[in-house]
Motif scaffolding. Structure first.
Motif, PDB file in Angstrom:
ATOM      1  N   MET A  70     -11.081   9.204  22.336  1.00  0.00           N
ATOM      2  CA  MET A  70     -10.957   8.239  22.989  1.00  0.00           C
ATOM      3  C   MET A  70     -11.069   6.520  21.850  1.00  0.00           C
ATOM      4  N   PRO A  71     -10.259   5.859  22.228  1.00  0.00           N
ATOM      5  CA  PRO A  71     -10.024   4.701  21.178  1.00  0.00           C
ATOM      6  C   PRO A  71     -11.161   4.140  21.150  1.00  0.00           C
ATOM      7  N   ALA A  72     -12.749   3.967  21.659  1.00  0.00           N
ATOM      8  CA  ALA A  72     -13.490   3.630  20.923  1.00  0.00           C
ATOM      9  C   ALA A  72     -14.359   4.787  20.151  1.00  0.00           C
ATOM     10  N   ASP A  73     -13.887   6.099  20.117  1.00  0.00           N
ATOM     11  CA  ASP A  73     -14.917   6.957  19.124  1.00  0.00           C
ATOM     12  C   ASP A  73     -14.168   6.409  17.666  1.00  0.00           C
ATOM     13  N   LEU A  74     -12.915   5.459  17.141  1.00  0.00           N
ATOM     14  CA  LEU A  74     -12.569   4.864  16.888  1.00  0.00           C
ATOM     15  C   LEU A  74     -13.162   4.053  15.911  1.00  0.00           C
ATOM     16  N   MET A  75     -14.411   3.381  16.830  1.00  0.00           N
ATOM     17  CA  MET A  75     -15.843   2.085  15.733  1.00  0.00           C
ATOM     18  C   MET A  75     -16.807   2.777  14.741  1.00  0.00           C
TER      19      MET A  75
ATOM     20  N   ALA B 268      -4.513  -4.844  15.175  1.00  0.00           N
ATOM     21  CA  ALA B 268      -5.625  -4.672  15.955  1.00  0.00           C
ATOM     22  C   ALA B 268      -3.788  -3.939  16.292  1.00  0.00           C
ATOM     23  N   TRP B 269      -4.947  -2.510  16.070  1.00  0.00           N
ATOM     24  CA  TRP B 269      -3.846  -0.983  16.912  1.00  0.00           C
ATOM     25  C   TRP B 269      -3.786  -1.209  18.018  1.00  0.00           C
ATOM     26  N   GLU B 270      -2.719  -1.482  18.217  1.00  0.00           N
ATOM     27  CA  GLU B 270      -2.382  -1.041  19.395  1.00  0.00           C
ATOM     28  C   GLU B 270      -1.916   0.114  20.131  1.00  0.00           C
ATOM     29  N   LEU B 271      -3.058   0.806  21.708  1.00  0.00           N
ATOM     30  CA  LEU B 271      -3.125   2.256  21.509  1.00  0.00           C
ATOM     31  C   LEU B 271      -2.759   1.950  23.225  1.00  0.00           C
ATOM     32  N   GLU B 272      -1.735   3.467  23.749  1.00  0.00           N
ATOM     33  CA  GLU B 272      -1.400   3.418  24.878  1.00  0.00           C
ATOM     34  C   GLU B 272      -1.563   4.537  25.552  1.00  0.00           C
ATOM     35  N   LYS B 273      -1.665   4.859  26.491  1.00  0.00           N
ATOM     36  CA  LYS B 273      -2.099   5.826  27.181  1.00  0.00           C
ATOM     37  C   LYS B 273      -1.756   5.912  29.033  1.00  0.00           C
TER      38      LYS B 273
ATOM     39  N   GLN C 146      -1.942   2.561  29.840  1.00  0.00           N
ATOM     40  CA  GLN C 146      -2.946   1.543  30.329  1.00  0.00           C
ATOM     41  C   GLN C 146      -2.530   0.972  28.453  1.00  0.00           C
ATOM     42  N   LYS C 147      -2.389   0.343  27.743  1.00  0.00           N
ATOM     43  CA  LYS C 147      -2.321  -0.651  26.873  1.00  0.00           C
ATOM     44  C   LYS C 147      -3.965  -1.218  26.366  1.00  0.00           C
ATOM     45  N   LEU C 148      -4.392  -1.091  25.134  1.00  0.00           N
ATOM     46  CA  LEU C 148      -5.298  -1.456  24.558  1.00  0.00           C
ATOM     47  C   LEU C 148      -4.869  -1.923  22.690  1.00  0.00           C
ATOM     48  N   GLU C 149      -5.863  -2.961  22.234  1.00  0.00           N
ATOM     49  CA  GLU C 149      -5.890  -2.804  21.041  1.00  0.00           C
ATOM     50  C   GLU C 149      -7.424  -2.917  20.460  1.00  0.00           C
TER      51      GLU C 149
ATOM     52  N   VAL D 157      -4.520  12.863  14.797  1.00  0.00           N
ATOM     53  CA  VAL D 157      -5.505  13.255  16.177  1.00  0.00           C
ATOM     54  C   VAL D 157      -5.193  11.876  17.169  1.00  0.00           C
ATOM     55  N   MET D 158      -5.735  12.087  18.368  1.00  0.00           N
ATOM     56  CA  MET D 158      -4.996  10.920  19.352  1.00  0.00           C
ATOM     57  C   MET D 158      -3.977  10.958  19.210  1.00  0.00           C
ATOM     58  N   GLU D 159      -2.934  12.069  19.958  1.00  0.00           N
ATOM     59  CA  GLU D 159      -1.731  11.533  19.349  1.00  0.00           C
ATOM     60  C   GLU D 159      -1.305  11.545  21.200  1.00  0.00           C
ATOM     61  N   ASP D 160      -2.150  11.469  22.326  1.00  0.00           N
ATOM     62  CA  ASP D 160      -2.034  10.997  23.424  1.00  0.00           C
ATOM     63  C   ASP D 160      -2.077   9.457  23.471  1.00  0.00           C
ATOM     64  N   TRP D 161      -2.558   8.505  22.429  1.00  0.00           N
ATOM     65  CA  TRP D 161      -3.173   7.856  22.371  1.00  0.00           C
ATOM     66  C   TRP D 161      -1.942   6.477  21.335  1.00  0.00           C
ATOM     67  N   CYS D 162      -0.952   7.871  21.275  1.00  0.00           N
ATOM     68  CA  CYS D 162      -0.231   6.744  19.917  1.00  0.00           C
ATOM     69  C   CYS D 162       1.393   6.144  20.451  1.00  0.00           C
ATOM     70  N   PRO D 163       1.811   4.862  20.810  1.00  0.00           N
ATOM     71  CA  PRO D 163       2.475   4.946  21.631  1.00  0.00           C
ATOM     72  C   PRO D 163       3.688   4.684  20.599  1.00  0.00           C
ATOM     73  N   ARG D 164       4.489   4.511  21.712  1.00  0.00           N
ATOM     74  CA  ARG D 164       6.155   4.140  21.068  1.00  0.00           C
ATOM     75  C   ARG D 164       6.910   2.826  20.816  1.00  0.00           C
ATOM     76  N   PHE D 165       6.642   2.188  19.333  1.00  0.00           N
ATOM     77  CA  PHE D 165       7.036   1.291  19.738  1.00  0.00           C
ATOM     78  C   PHE D 165       8.805   1.168  19.393  1.00  0.00           C
ATOM     79  N   PRO D 166       8.612  -0.181  20.015  1.00  0.00           N
ATOM     80  CA  PRO D 166      10.046  -0.620  20.421  1.00  0.00           C
ATOM     81  C   PRO D 166      11.733  -0.225  19.354  1.00  0.00           C
ATOM     82  N   ALA D 167      12.925   0.178  19.357  1.00  0.00           N
ATOM     83  CA  ALA D 167      13.672   0.587  18.467  1.00  0.00           C
ATOM     84  C   ALA D 167      13.572  -0.328  17.057  1.00  0.00           C
TER      85      ALA D 167
END
Length: 297
Positions: A183-188, A205-210, A213-216, A261-271
């Motif tokens: 989970m994102p909190a685990d990264l801390m 700040a790492w831009e995560l999304e699942k 839901q978007k988190l920085e 790891v955490m592949e479900d939280w890794c986003p796709r950035f714009p082209a």
């Protein structure tokens, strides 16, 4: 006298734009002492000081700023017309200057540009690797390459890739001593390799999304880098987790040198897009490079 002034003003413009004798000398292929001599001679003939020099910076005076703002664009128009005349020749010729992020140079630009260079010996390409959001018109680049959401609206943009998936990776050795984050909190609780932003000087700040839901995540770690390539190297040597484009990490993941790891939280950035000013008439050389870079469907 007039011809000397024009040549020397071109040198002055390079120094004024770069705000540095060192960078201007590198760009013009001249020594710093030669540039200083030319500027002093020009100032002597005009009877005014054009540059204010300190030990740390160079900036135009009021007279220098007037030359920069009024004469600079007119010389650019002359250069553009000369380039247009050259375009009437049989083959594209000239130098195309491109700014891009380092890993994009390796993964996108060189594989697409290299094949056309042998066919056009009069075509020259200069590539600058930079994480800043460069003003390509002000810094006299012909083409910029950035993610689609970073391209200004007044630019002509050409798509180069699909969306860019990201990945969080660490070495097997690192995970031998640390549990895999879920989970994102685990990264801390992890040693994360961070990126210092060139434009602001802050830490990215790492831009995560699942599931929408978007988190920085403002992660921390022992190592701070200024490029994705260096971040990847740090992860490979076991220094911590890195957040990098998946195409960079993919070969190392396949060979077991990295673990994703955490592949479900890794986003796709714009082209990724190549872009250039809409107000500028593109030369045949620029058009040739754009056509080589564009995404083939």
């Amino acid at each position: 006298m007039a011809r000397d002034n024009i040549n020397d003003i071109i040198v002055f413009l390079a120094v004024a734009r770069e705000r540095s004798f060192t960078r201007a000398a590198a760009r013009l292929g001249m020594t710093q002492s030669a540039l200083s001599h030319i500027i002093r001679g020009l100032e002597g003939r005009l009877g005014v000081r054009l540059l204010t020099r300190t030990t740390r910076s160079v900036s135009p005076t009021e007279a220098g700023e007037r030359l920069l703002q009024n004469v600079g664009p007119r010389l650019e128009e002359i250069e553009a017309e000369i380039a247009a005349v050259s375009d009437l020749g049989d083959k594209p010729a000239g130098t195309v200057r491109i700014t891009a992020i380092d890993h994009v140079v390796s993964s996108v630009l060189w594989p697409r540009i290299a094949p056309i260079l042998p066919r056009y010996p009069d075509l020259h390409v200069e590539i600058s690797s930079d994480y800043r959001l460069v003003d390509i018109a002000a810094e006299r680049f012909d083409i910029g390459v950035r993610y689609g959401d970073q391209v200004e609206k007044d630019m002509i943009a050409v798509r180069l890739t699909g969306e860019v998936p990201m990945a969080i990776v660490g070495s097997p050795g690192y995970f031998g001593w640390h549990p895999k984050p879920a989970m994102p909190a685990d990264l801390m609780k992890h040693n994360c390799v961070t990126l210092r932003l060139a434009s602001s000087g802050g830490i990215y700040a790492w831009e995560l999304e699942k599931d929408g839901q978007k988190l920085e995540m403002r992660v921390r770690g022992q190592v701070v880098c200024n490029s994705a390539g260096h971040m990847l190297d740090a992860a490979l040597t076991g220094c911590g987790l890195a957040f990098v484009p998946a195409d960079m990490a993919g070969p190392h993941v396949s060979m077991g040198r990295l673990v994703s790891v955490m592949e479900d939280w890794c986003p796709r950035f714009p082209a990724l897009h190549a872009y250039y000013p809409s107000r500028r008439n593109s030369s045949r050389a620029v058009t040739l490079v754009i056509d080589a870079l564009r995404l083939k469907t």
